[in-house]
Design a protein around this motif. Structure first.
Motif, PDB file in Angstrom:
ATOM      1  N   ASN A 393       0.820  -1.210   0.000  1.00 19.34           N
ATOM      2  CA  ASN A 393       0.000   0.000   0.000  1.00 19.34           C
ATOM      3  C   ASN A 393       0.859   1.267   0.000  1.00 19.34           C
ATOM      4  O   ASN A 393       0.458   2.303  -0.543  1.00 19.34           O
ATOM      5  N   ARG A 394       2.042   1.183   0.615  1.00 14.62           N
ATOM      6  CA  ARG A 394       2.907   2.360   0.715  1.00 14.62           C
ATOM      7  C   ARG A 394       3.621   2.646  -0.608  1.00 14.62           C
ATOM      8  O   ARG A 394       3.710   3.804  -1.034  1.00 14.62           O
ATOM      9  N   TYR A 395       4.115   1.582  -1.262  1.00 19.60           N
ATOM     10  CA  TYR A 395       4.948   1.781  -2.447  1.00 19.60           C
ATOM     11  C   TYR A 395       4.272   1.400  -3.763  1.00 19.60           C
ATOM     12  O   TYR A 395       4.752   1.795  -4.830  1.00 19.60           O
ATOM     13  N   PHE A 396       3.205   0.650  -3.697  1.00 27.30           N
ATOM     14  CA  PHE A 396       2.450   0.295  -4.903  1.00 27.30           C
ATOM     15  C   PHE A 396       0.961   0.534  -4.663  1.00 27.30           C
ATOM     16  O   PHE A 396       0.146  -0.386  -4.748  1.00 27.30           O
ATOM     17  N   PRO A 397       0.577   1.747  -4.339  1.00 28.99           N
ATOM     18  CA  PRO A 397      -0.836   1.998  -4.009  1.00 28.99           C
ATOM     19  C   PRO A 397      -1.712   1.865  -5.246  1.00 28.99           C
ATOM     20  O   PRO A 397      -1.254   1.991  -6.380  1.00 28.99           O
ATOM     21  N   GLY A 398      -2.944   1.602  -5.010  1.00 31.07           N
ATOM     22  CA  GLY A 398      -3.895   1.494  -6.110  1.00 31.07           C
ATOM     23  C   GLY A 398      -5.241   1.057  -5.586  1.00 31.07           C
ATOM     24  O   GLY A 398      -5.368   0.602  -4.446  1.00 31.07           O
TER      25      GLY A 398
END
Length: 663
Positions: A393-398
């Motif tokens: 969630n922090r580095y690949f949010p979507g």
């Protein structure tokens, strides 16, 4: 030996942890230990919308805020975390202690952890190397590579592709799995021949996680390469990658033993012994965090140093779709996607160590975490799951697009799902099948008619909230986790959920073994048996106290005593089974032979006791009518006959009748 992210995998539902004396003082945690593995030129990944830049400074700050609290809160002694990106180590950090008594901090460079079933990825890599060399064909009958024979099921042999996707059809096996006595290590060639489990599914039809099948693959690697499995991995994986702090050997080579982290039931308890995994290719690896980084980088870089790019792509991109809408198996890896980013992963656990490895394969990023303690209840699971989810969630949010099914249709689908199911990673052909009856897996509607799946809890061990987003596909409102079902001829036949769907499904229990009716019938029967058995000594005490003459004499008295004796014999058999299961699963090493005398005794006793109880219950009912007893006595005699019938039926249906020490 193995667990899964998202729910703790107790080898079987009734397994209980061994009691270990607690130490009086919890240790204070040392500061995080890191190495300067990431040079200043590590590329910075631009932040996705709403996310953070994936760089060393941000990752270190985030980990330092999360990990010390997580291990202290979870009563965990120590941990290692490694993040790689674009072919380089972004960061590798150690937290807590590798040895509490010596106050020795975890070193990410040199401290060895036991990553359990993450070991399988090395075995699968070895297999694919031999596939490249033409020494193994993924689709050939594996009997062609063996010096013993695995019988076909319904005319279908097992292939290496089946083994790599956990669809060989083997049932679970727990004998000779894990212990702490190196003198009792079962050699690989002996293990695969003596521990051959039953095949309970047609090859290719059903994901059913199998440590045995992985050990079999390792044995084939040894035979096809002409060297031991340990030697093969040393020469063809560890040496090419410079993994100098890694070994499958048990016990460890002398030069590595001082580097091995202690393993703890909890940080507040005494350390356990070095664990011995008999199906070694399935889980005997010891490795440092830095070495695991090298392995991740190799796979993220198209197999560089290990495999040809086309072989790595085959391994990573193959997808076995058993229940559409859920995560799938690749060849050895399983999917663990988040926010639309594809991850391929593997988790692993011994009794004391708990680990996860995930490759965001399309983003060039890898994440590895391992802890050296089981900690407080559910702590390793919560730590690993939150680490993975928050990292994503922090580095690949979507926010993946989600559909919706109208309330009325969804309610009908939930009703179709309702029922009891058996885990495909279970036991069907021997006495441990009884665990499916006493620990059923139920799913169905809650009070509002929405889906309730009690076994699929969140990291707080709380029920998840499900919403149907496509026909027979439900999504957790608070995460990416999904449940989906397979529907055939309008009937739900099986279901699974994302965390385990690549290697495990839940098949609807057949009506004749359905715990919904059979479990209550069993418990009532046991209660009636217990009351009937107690009536004998209590009746004798009452007659003696009040000086009541015996009601029977001669042959009739002998038969009456045999009738009561059969009740106590049946209780003895039941007590024997409970003792075997309770003691055996309190410490898995007890399942490697120490309990065999008890097992054989109770297996011999069970048919004598249960058949004798049924026959004498029939005699007792006949006597109730011949002797013109009162209506209560006649009803009691009928109830006891039915109880005896239920007990014998359960014994036959769930394989308690027979002599078998392979389980």
């Amino acid at each position: 030996m193995v667990k899964w992210r998202g729910m703790t995998f107790g080898l079987l539902a009734v397994a209980a942890g061994a009691a270990v004396a607690q130490q009086a003082i919890k240790p204070a945690l040392p500061p995080a230990v890191e190495t300067s593995a990431a040079p200043a030129t590590v590329p910075i990944t631009p932040a996705a919308a709403g996310g953070h830049e994936l760089n060393k400074t941000d990752v270190d700050a985030w980990l330092d805020g999360y990990m010390p609290y997580a291990i202290a809160r979870g009563d965990i002694a120590g941990a290692v975390v490694v993040v790689v990106k674009d072919g380089q180590v972004l960061t590798q950090k150690g937290y807590g202690f590798s040895d509490i008594e010596k106050r020795k901090p975890v070193s990410p460079e040199t401290t060895l952890f036991r990553p359990g079933s993450v070991s399988k990825l090395f075995t699968w890599t070895a297999v694919m190397q031999l596939v490249e060399q033409g020494k193994i064909d993924l689709d050939k009958d594996v009997n062609e590579y063996l010096d013993f024979r695995i019988p076909p099921r319904n005319g279908q042999p097992i292939t290496m592709r089946h083994i790599l996707t956990h669809t060989a059809g083997f049932e679970e096996t727990v004998r000779h799995l894990i212990h702490d006595n190196p003198d009792k290590l079962v050699p690989l060639d002996r293990y695969v021949k003596e521990s051959l489990p039953g095949r309970v599914f047609d090859a290719g039809s059903t994901p059913a996680y199998s440590n045995y099948a992985t050990a079999l693959a390792g044995y084939i690697v040894a035979r096809q390469s002409g060297m031991t499995f340990d030697d093969y991995v040393d020469r063809n994986i560890f040496q090419p990658l410079g993994m100098r702090h890694s070994s499958f050997r048990q016990p460890l080579p002398k030069q590595l033993q001082p580097l091995m982290s202690q393993g703890y039931p909890a940080a507040s308890q005494k350390a356990g012994k070095f664990e011995i995994v008999d199906p070694a290719p399935a889980g005997s690896l010891s490795a440092s965090g830095a070495d695991m980084a090298k392995f991740m980088i190799a796979h993220l870089n198209g197999g560089a140093g290990l495999l040809k790019p086309e072989t790595a792509r085959l391994m990573h991109n193959y997808r076995l779709d058993v229940i559409p809408g859920l995560h799938r198996m690749a060849l050895g890896f399983y999917e663990q996607n988040i926010n639309g980013h594809r991850g391929i992963a593997h988790g692993g656990d011994t009794s004391l160590f708990h680990s996860d490895l995930t490759l965001f394969i399309d983003d060039g990023v890898g994440l590895f975490v391992s802890v050296n303690s089981s900690g407080s209840e559910g702590a390793p699971r919560a730590l690993r799951e939150r680490l993975f989810d928050e990292f994503g969630n922090r580095y690949f949010p979507g926010r993946p697009a989600a559909g919706k099914v109208d309330a009325e249709t969804s309610k009908k689908h939930v009703e179709q799902m309702a029922g009891n199911y058996f885990n495909s990673r279970g036991i069907r052909s021997n006495f441990l099948h009884i665990l499916d009856l006493i620990g059923p897996i139920a799913i169905g509607p809650d009070e509002e008619g929405k889906l309730s799946a009690p076994m699929v809890t969140n990291t707080g061990n709380r029920p998840r909230r499900w919403a149907e987003v496509a026909p027979f596909v439900w999504k957790d409102l608070d995460s990416d986790e999904k449940i989906a079902a397979k529907v055939e001829n309008g009937q739900v036949t099986r279901w699974s959920f994302d965390t385990v769907s690549p290697f495990m499904v839940f098949d609807r229990a057949p009506w004749y073994k359905n715990p919904a009716w059979l479990a209550p019938a069993l418990y009532v029967s046991l209660g009636l048996l217990f009351l009937a058995a107690l009536s004998w000594p209590f009746g004798a005490i009452a007659r003696r106290r009040f000086k009541i003459a015996k009601a029977h004499e001669g042959r009739r008295l002998h038969l009456q005593r045999a009738w009561h004796g059969s009740q106590w014999l049946a209780l003895a058999a039941i007590g024997g089974w409970l003792t075997f299961i309770g003691v055996g699963f309190s410490k898995l090493s007890m399942l490697g032979g120490p309990l065999d005398p008890l097992l054989i005794t109770v297996q011999l006793l069970t048919p004598i006791a249960f058949i004798g109880f049924l026959l004498l219950a029939g005699w007792n009912l006949r006597q109730a009518w011949l002797e013109k007893r009162g209506w209560f006595s006649r009803l009691w005699a009928v109830a006891l006959l039915l109880s005896a019938a239920v007990l014998l039926y359960v014994a036959f249906a769930f394989k308690l009748i027979g002599i078998d020490t392979t389980y």
